[in-house]
Enzyme design. Structure first.
Site, mmCIF file in Angstrom:
data_model
loop_
_atom_site.group_PDB
_atom_site.id
_atom_site.type_symbol
_atom_site.label_atom_id
_atom_site.label_comp_id
_atom_site.label_asym_id
_atom_site.label_seq_id
_atom_site.Cartn_x
_atom_site.Cartn_y
_atom_site.Cartn_z
ATOM 1 N N LYS A 1 7.809 -42.384 38.197
ATOM 2 C CA LYS A 1 6.780 -42.440 37.163
ATOM 3 C C LYS A 1 7.370 -43.161 35.966
ATOM 4 O O LYS A 1 8.474 -42.851 35.525
ATOM 5 C CB LYS A 1 6.338 -41.035 36.754
ATOM 6 C CG LYS A 1 5.266 -41.021 35.661
ATOM 7 C CD LYS A 1 4.931 -39.610 35.245
ATOM 8 C CE LYS A 1 3.794 -39.578 34.230
ATOM 9 N NZ LYS A 1 4.119 -40.297 32.984
ATOM 10 N N GLU B 1 9.961 -46.670 29.144
ATOM 11 C CA GLU B 1 9.821 -47.498 30.329
ATOM 12 C C GLU B 1 11.187 -47.988 30.816
ATOM 13 O O GLU B 1 12.137 -48.106 30.044
ATOM 14 C CB GLU B 1 8.893 -48.683 30.057
ATOM 15 C CG GLU B 1 9.395 -49.677 29.026
ATOM 16 C CD GLU B 1 9.079 -49.287 27.602
ATOM 17 O OE1 GLU B 1 9.280 -50.140 26.712
ATOM 18 O OE2 GLU B 1 8.659 -48.126 27.360
ATOM 19 N N ASN B 2 11.265 -48.276 32.116
ATOM 20 C CA ASN B 2 12.475 -48.807 32.754
ATOM 21 C C ASN B 2 13.672 -47.867 32.641
ATOM 22 O O ASN B 2 14.824 -48.289 32.749
ATOM 23 C CB ASN B 2 12.852 -50.187 32.177
ATOM 24 C CG ASN B 2 11.727 -51.189 32.290
ATOM 25 O OD1 ASN B 2 11.049 -51.263 33.327
ATOM 26 N ND2 ASN B 2 11.486 -51.958 31.234
ATOM 27 N N ARG B 3 13.395 -46.593 32.430
ATOM 28 C CA ARG B 3 14.430 -45.563 32.295
ATOM 29 C C ARG B 3 15.336 -45.788 31.089
ATOM 30 O O ARG B 3 16.432 -45.240 31.002
ATOM 31 C CB ARG B 3 15.280 -45.457 33.580
ATOM 32 C CG ARG B 3 14.497 -45.004 34.819
ATOM 33 C CD ARG B 3 13.875 -43.623 34.594
ATOM 34 N NE ARG B 3 13.268 -43.077 35.808
ATOM 35 C CZ ARG B 3 11.958 -43.113 36.053
ATOM 36 N NH1 ARG B 3 11.136 -43.708 35.202
ATOM 37 N NH2 ARG B 3 11.479 -42.568 37.156
ATOM 38 N N LEU B 4 14.881 -46.597 30.146
ATOM 39 C CA LEU B 4 15.635 -46.834 28.913
ATOM 40 C C LEU B 4 15.125 -45.852 27.848
ATOM 41 O O LEU B 4 14.496 -46.239 26.862
ATOM 42 C CB LEU B 4 15.484 -48.294 28.464
ATOM 43 C CG LEU B 4 16.018 -49.333 29.454
ATOM 44 C CD1 LEU B 4 15.776 -50.748 28.931
ATOM 45 C CD2 LEU B 4 17.513 -49.115 29.710
#
Length: 213
Positions: free
Chosen positions: A12, A190-193
């Site tokens: 997600k 977003e983007n696991r950042l």
């Protein structure tokens, strides 16, 4: 076809919001209060529920409810003879985590643990519904029992014992305060950042640092 229990494709993206340093309160307690209010407004189920981790020779974790907080720390209530209490007595350190997943947020607090005063415990105990007061007397928390009927019998016995007048505060029941030395605010991105900011206490002052995700 994925293996049973393989969750590697369960993903997600976190897109709700972010954190910038300029928006953070100078006090982590004020920042926590803001986020807690927003969790309440979002109608999250049990926003006061927190995972409490304690340890001595073993490690324990469970969900308890935050009952109040202020600049001194975060207070919860329990049986002083429970497993968590034994661990706290042996090692008065703890970590607590608020997983506000609906807001893509979590707050991690690490600190020392101390008992609150008996007056504070009595004040909260007296505010509880009578059935909850009786439940505190009836349950020998963390002890092994043969069936639920044991609890029912103990509850009935306590109800009979305290049928007249006020129910007293048990000597074995009361509150603990987690006195924080670090509080981390985590916001999914977003983007696991992800955005992570940690408040750390040193010489009575809080410093704020951004952490890499």
């Amino acid at each position: 076809m994925s293996k049973t229990g393989d969750l590697s494709n369960l993903r997600k993206e976190y897109l709700q919001s972010g954190i910038v340093r300029e928006d953070l309160k100078d006090s982590p307690i004020e920042q926590f209060s803001l986020w807690f209010s927003q969790a309440m407004e979002a109608n999250i189920i049990e926003p006061s529920a927190m995972s409490l981790a304690t340890s001595d020779d073993s490690i324990g974790i469970r969900t308890v409810l935050l009952k109040y907080f202020d600049e001194k720390g975060f207070v919860f209530f329990t049986n002083y003879e429970s497993k968590k209490s034994q661990q706290i007595q042996n090692n008065p350190q703890a970590a607590i985590l608020f997983p506000w997943l609906a807001l893509e947020r979590q707050v991690k607090i690490i600190g020392s643990v101390e008992k609150i005063t008996k007056i504070e415990s009595f004040k909260y105990f007296s505010s509880r519904p009578k059935e909850s007061q009786l439940g505190a007397w009836a349950s020998q928390q963390s002890s092994r029992i043969s069936s639920r009927s044991v609890l029912s019998e103990q509850f009935a016995a306590m109800k009979k014992k305290f049928s007249d007048g006020e129910i007293p505060l048990p000597d074995f029941w009361g509150g603990y305060r987690v006195v924080p030395h670090s509080i981390e605010f985590w916001q999914g991105r977003e983007n696991r950042l992800h955005d992570r900011f940690i408040y750390e206490l040193s010489s009575g002052n809080w410093s704020i640092s951004r952490l890499s995700p």
